[in-house]
Structure formats: structure tokens, C-alpha cells
Design a protein around this motif. Structure first.
Motif, PDB file in Angstrom:
ATOM      1  N   MET A  63      45.019  23.030  48.349  1.00 40.94           N
ATOM      2  CA  MET A  63      46.085  23.866  48.857  1.00 40.94           C
ATOM      3  C   MET A  63      47.126  24.074  47.772  1.00 40.94           C
ATOM      4  O   MET A  63      47.436  23.189  47.013  1.00 40.94           O
ATOM      5  N   ASN A  64      47.698  25.234  47.701  1.00 34.36           N
ATOM      6  CA  ASN A  64      48.680  25.577  46.693  1.00 34.36           C
ATOM      7  C   ASN A  64      50.089  25.349  47.232  1.00 34.36           C
ATOM      8  O   ASN A  64      50.446  25.846  48.277  1.00 34.36           O
ATOM      9  N   THR A  65      50.903  24.590  46.474  1.00 34.91           N
ATOM     10  CA  THR A  65      52.278  24.342  46.886  1.00 34.91           C
ATOM     11  C   THR A  65      53.260  24.762  45.802  1.00 34.91           C
ATOM     12  O   THR A  65      54.388  24.303  45.762  1.00 34.91           O
ATOM     13  N   ALA A  66      52.852  25.630  44.885  1.00 29.90           N
ATOM     14  CA  ALA A  66      53.703  26.062  43.782  1.00 29.90           C
ATOM     15  C   ALA A  66      54.828  26.952  44.291  1.00 29.90           C
ATOM     16  O   ALA A  66      54.698  27.663  45.280  1.00 29.90           O
ATOM     17  N   SER A  67      55.949  26.888  43.584  1.00 32.11           N
ATOM     18  CA  SER A  67      57.050  27.793  43.902  1.00 32.11           C
ATOM     19  C   SER A  67      56.668  29.194  43.450  1.00 32.11           C
ATOM     20  O   SER A  67      55.732  29.362  42.665  1.00 32.11           O
ATOM     21  N   PRO A  68      57.406  30.221  43.903  1.00 33.13           N
ATOM     22  CA  PRO A  68      57.048  31.595  43.532  1.00 33.13           C
ATOM     23  C   PRO A  68      57.050  31.856  42.024  1.00 33.13           C
ATOM     24  O   PRO A  68      56.405  32.778  41.571  1.00 33.13           O
ATOM     25  N   LEU A  69      57.738  31.040  41.237  1.00 30.81           N
ATOM     26  CA  LEU A  69      57.807  31.270  39.796  1.00 30.81           C
ATOM     27  C   LEU A  69      56.801  30.446  39.002  1.00 30.81           C
ATOM     28  O   LEU A  69      56.552  30.732  37.843  1.00 30.81           O
ATOM     29  N   GLU A  70      56.244  29.430  39.598  1.00 39.39           N
ATOM     30  CA  GLU A  70      55.269  28.584  38.915  1.00 39.39           C
ATOM     31  C   GLU A  70      53.893  29.251  38.943  1.00 39.39           C
ATOM     32  O   GLU A  70      53.554  29.944  39.894  1.00 39.39           O
ATOM     33  N   PRO A  71      53.070  29.012  37.896  1.00 40.66           N
ATOM     34  CA  PRO A  71      51.691  29.519  37.950  1.00 40.66           C
ATOM     35  C   PRO A  71      50.961  28.899  39.141  1.00 40.66           C
ATOM     36  O   PRO A  71      51.198  27.735  39.475  1.00 40.66           O
ATOM     37  N   ILE A  72      50.123  29.664  39.773  1.00 43.74           N
ATOM     38  CA  ILE A  72      49.348  29.153  40.911  1.00 43.74           C
ATOM     39  C   ILE A  72      48.111  28.449  40.378  1.00 43.74           C
ATOM     40  O   ILE A  72      47.347  29.013  39.595  1.00 43.74           O
ATOM     41  N   ARG A  73      47.921  27.224  40.805  1.00 42.34           N
ATOM     42  CA  ARG A  73      46.756  26.424  40.445  1.00 42.34           C
ATOM     43  C   ARG A  73      46.030  26.076  41.737  1.00 42.34           C
ATOM     44  O   ARG A  73      46.647  25.794  42.751  1.00 42.34           O
ATOM     45  N   PHE A  74      44.722  26.058  41.667  1.00 46.29           N
ATOM     46  CA  PHE A  74      43.917  25.730  42.841  1.00 46.29           C
ATOM     47  C   PHE A  74      43.134  24.457  42.581  1.00 46.29           C
ATOM     48  O   PHE A  74      42.639  24.249  41.477  1.00 46.29           O
ATOM     49  N   ASP A  75      43.004  23.647  43.600  1.00 47.46           N
ATOM     50  CA  ASP A  75      42.201  22.430  43.472  1.00 47.46           C
ATOM     51  C   ASP A  75      40.762  22.679  43.911  1.00 47.46           C
ATOM     52  O   ASP A  75      39.951  21.772  43.944  1.00 47.46           O
ATOM     53  N   THR A  76      40.475  23.922  44.267  1.00 46.57           N
ATOM     54  CA  THR A  76      39.119  24.329  44.651  1.00 46.57           C
ATOM     55  C   THR A  76      38.634  25.408  43.690  1.00 46.57           C
ATOM     56  O   THR A  76      39.413  25.969  42.917  1.00 46.57           O
ATOM     57  N   LYS A  77      37.346  25.685  43.787  1.00 41.37           N
ATOM     58  CA  LYS A  77      36.743  26.688  42.908  1.00 41.37           C
ATOM     59  C   LYS A  77      35.692  27.456  43.686  1.00 41.37           C
ATOM     60  O   LYS A  77      34.958  26.885  44.496  1.00 41.37           O
ATOM     61  N   ILE A  78      35.631  28.755  43.426  1.00 42.89           N
ATOM     62  CA  ILE A  78      34.539  29.609  43.898  1.00 42.89           C
ATOM     63  C   ILE A  78      33.721  29.959  42.669  1.00 42.89           C
ATOM     64  O   ILE A  78      34.261  30.504  41.699  1.00 42.89           O
ATOM     65  N   ALA A  79      32.447  29.634  42.693  1.00 43.42           N
ATOM     66  CA  ALA A  79      31.585  29.936  41.554  1.00 43.42           C
ATOM     67  C   ALA A  79      30.326  30.647  42.022  1.00 43.42           C
ATOM     68  O   ALA A  79      29.758  30.310  43.060  1.00 43.42           O
ATOM     69  N   VAL A  80      29.913  31.635  41.242  1.00 48.72           N
ATOM     70  CA  VAL A  80      28.657  32.340  41.450  1.00 48.72           C
ATOM     71  C   VAL A  80      27.816  32.082  40.216  1.00 48.72           C
ATOM     72  O   VAL A  80      28.290  32.251  39.091  1.00 48.72           O
ATOM     73  N   LEU A  81      26.582  31.672  40.438  1.00 50.45           N
ATOM     74  CA  LEU A  81      25.647  31.420  39.344  1.00 50.45           C
ATOM     75  C   LEU A  81      24.496  32.398  39.471  1.00 50.45           C
ATOM     76  O   LEU A  81      23.831  32.449  40.509  1.00 50.45           O
ATOM     77  N   LEU A  82      24.294  33.195  38.428  1.00 42.67           N
ATOM     78  CA  LEU A  82      23.257  34.223  38.420  1.00 42.67           C
ATOM     79  C   LEU A  82      22.176  33.872  37.416  1.00 42.67           C
ATOM     80  O   LEU A  82      22.470  33.326  36.347  1.00 42.67           O
ATOM     81  N   ARG A  83      20.948  34.215  37.747  1.00 42.59           N
ATOM     82  CA  ARG A  83      19.862  34.015  36.798  1.00 42.59           C
ATOM     83  C   ARG A  83      20.034  35.009  35.655  1.00 42.59           C
ATOM     84  O   ARG A  83      20.312  36.197  35.882  1.00 42.59           O
ATOM     85  N   ALA A  84      19.898  34.549  34.447  1.00 38.09           N
ATOM     86  CA  ALA A  84      20.213  35.332  33.253  1.00 38.09           C
ATOM     87  C   ALA A  84      19.316  36.550  33.052  1.00 38.09           C
ATOM     88  O   ALA A  84      19.702  37.478  32.353  1.00 38.09           O
ATOM     89  N   ASP A  85      18.145  36.584  33.679  1.00 37.82           N
ATOM     90  CA  ASP A  85      17.216  37.690  33.441  1.00 37.82           C
ATOM     91  C   ASP A  85      17.375  38.862  34.416  1.00 37.82           C
ATOM     92  O   ASP A  85      16.548  39.759  34.451  1.00 37.82           O
ATOM     93  N   LEU A  86      18.463  38.889  35.173  1.00 34.56           N
ATOM     94  CA  LEU A  86      18.678  39.982  36.122  1.00 34.56           C
ATOM     95  C   LEU A  86      19.161  41.250  35.419  1.00 34.56           C
ATOM     96  O   LEU A  86      19.880  41.179  34.419  1.00 34.56           O
TER      97      LEU A  86
END
Length: 145
Positions: free
Chosen positions: A1-24
């Protein structure tokens, strides 16, 4: 969860990742990515931010609240990543090569259901979870060029 103030950079403790096969092909990469991420917001509502609105008050649909990182890898690395995502019980979506030959959701689901987990011919995988866990899943892949 993000608790940064409006002026601080937003950092996330989660990640969304997509992994694609290289030969597409380029069109396949775009198609697979869009299908893979489409399920995340339906099952994990916290990944969706607030709706958008332009200066004239025209509303737009909400989108992910954080970046989606796209990686590419060999077929073997993709298979390993899938195994890691399963072992960590991370929310995930898959796209198999069989889905390029179907034309609707019913047939897509049937094509995946017809193949045992270890035999899925994966061309794409999306995962969501704690940054550390997702990093371990995509280990060995490289950022998409």
C-alpha cells in the motif's frame, strides 16, 4: 500500500510483471500482454487506481495504479517462471500457443483446460505480488526491449 505524501515519489511494495516468450511476433506480444493483464483487475481490485478525468470533465476508465513491467525470456525460462509462480501461489494468468488458434473466451478456456500443467506451451505469463516474490519468479528474464 502506498502512504507517500502528494510530493513524495510513489513507491509500491508490489509488482505487476508480464513475461513473454522471446520468439513472438510483435503483434503477438501486444495481444498476449493485453490478454494477460486483463484478468488482474477483476481478481485483485487493489491494483486498479481511480477513474481519470480531463480538464473538460470528460471521464475515463480507471487503469492500473502502478506500472506493468514487461519481460522476455526463452521458452525454458518462461516454464521455470510459471513453476515459481505456482510454488509461491502468486495470482497469475497464462497464455498458451494454442490460444492463437481460438477466437473466443470459451474456446480459450477449453484449450488451456485440455493440457496438463507441466505440458502447457506457454508464450506468456502475468504475475502480481510482493516485489521480492515477483522478482524471483522472473529471474533469468530480461526487460522487454
Amino acid at each position: 500500500m502506498n502512504t507517500a505524501s502528494p510530493l513524495e515519489p510513489i513507491r509500491f511494495d508490489t509488482k505487476i510483471a508480464v513475461l513473454l516468450r522471446a520468439d513472438l511476433e510483435p503483434w503477438q506480444r501486444l495481444n498476449v500482454t493485453s490478454f494477460l493483464v486483463s484478468g488482474l483487475g477483476t481478481q485483485i481490485p487493489e491494483v486498479i487506481g481511480d477513474p481519470y478525468e480531463d480538464a473538460d470533465g470528460v471521464p475515463y476508465l480507471p487503469m492500473f495504479r502502478q506500472p506493468v513491467l514487461v519481460f522476455e525470456a526463452t521458452k525454458e525460462t518462461l516454464t521455470t517462471a510459471h513453476t515459481r509462480a505456482l510454488s509461491r501461489s502468486l495470482p497469475r494468468s497464462v497464455f498458451t500457443s494454442d490460444l492463437f488458434g481460438t477466437g473466443n473466451d470459451r474456446d480459450n478456456r477449453a484449450a488451456v483446460r485440455a493440457v496438463p500443467t507441466a505440458e502447457l506451451d506457454l508464450v506468456g505469463l502475468a504475475v502480481y505480488g510482493p516485489k521480492n516474490a515477483v522478482d524471483k519468479v522472473v529471474k533469468g528474464a530480461r526487460m522487454h526491449p
